[in-house]
Enzyme design. Sequence first.
Site, mmCIF file in Angstrom:
data_model
loop_
_atom_site.group_PDB
_atom_site.id
_atom_site.type_symbol
_atom_site.label_atom_id
_atom_site.label_comp_id
_atom_site.label_asym_id
_atom_site.label_seq_id
_atom_site.Cartn_x
_atom_site.Cartn_y
_atom_site.Cartn_z
ATOM 1 N N ASN A 229 -8.256 5.466 -56.777
ATOM 2 C CA ASN A 229 -8.478 4.142 -57.381
ATOM 3 C C ASN A 229 -7.511 3.867 -58.521
ATOM 4 O OD1 ASN A 229 -12.109 4.372 -57.117
ATOM 5 N ND2 ASN A 229 -10.625 3.648 -55.639
ATOM 6 N N ASP B 55 -19.429 2.005 -52.705
ATOM 7 C CA ASP B 55 -18.309 1.300 -52.086
ATOM 8 C C ASP B 55 -18.697 -0.135 -51.736
ATOM 9 O OD1 ASP B 55 -15.710 1.123 -50.992
ATOM 10 O OD2 ASP B 55 -16.520 1.385 -48.983
#
Length: 224
Positions: free
Chosen positions: A64, A16
């Site tokens: 995503n 991340d």
Amino acid sequence: MQTTSRNPRHIAFIVDGNRRWARDRDLPPSAGHDAGYSNVLTIDAACQRRGIPWRSYYLLSSANMRRSSVEVEHLLQLLTNFFREWAEATKAIPHLVGEIDSSEFPPPLRAEARQLADLCRHASTENTDQVAFFVNYGGESGYTDVPQAACLGHIPPVDLVVRTGGEHRLSGFIPPQVAFSELTFVNEYWPEFSDIHLDLVIDQFASRDRRFGGDPAAQTRVTA
């Protein structure tokens, strides 16, 4: 670092902070994703040097896929190139977890994914160097219908989950293998995560008392 019994056998990374890394440098998000995928190869090599036989990388969540079409298109192209480079750069056996046959994936990506799946199916059981890639995966949706080609069945429990980027959540990375995982959250964005940070999280893991829901004191009394 020498391999010890206190090292994790299986370490998983939630990669991340790529976009924030790029933003802080006045770069487009695509540059952050490029740097992040490149660092997967770097960190995986570092894990191999430390004798960690299993590594997992949460590369692309199903959430995503809801980003802008421009960003998703870049991510899928990057993933295609990454899989191709991976097959050429390492002999580690890959395992793919997630909806890799999704119609949202372009044919070149599905072709690369199938080639990696073939490597998994034909791998020697004696190979102790293994990597799992979680792609288009989202445990929050209850997704458990993983294709047989994904080789999920023999992925061992994850000893340590590391999330970069300063966030303290799993964001859908909840396969059965993390039931008793130790969790570590680091502030560095994934492109910044280095050998030094890897040593730190491994040292932290070694200092933890893992009980797996049991009572070590009771176990000591029984075996004494």
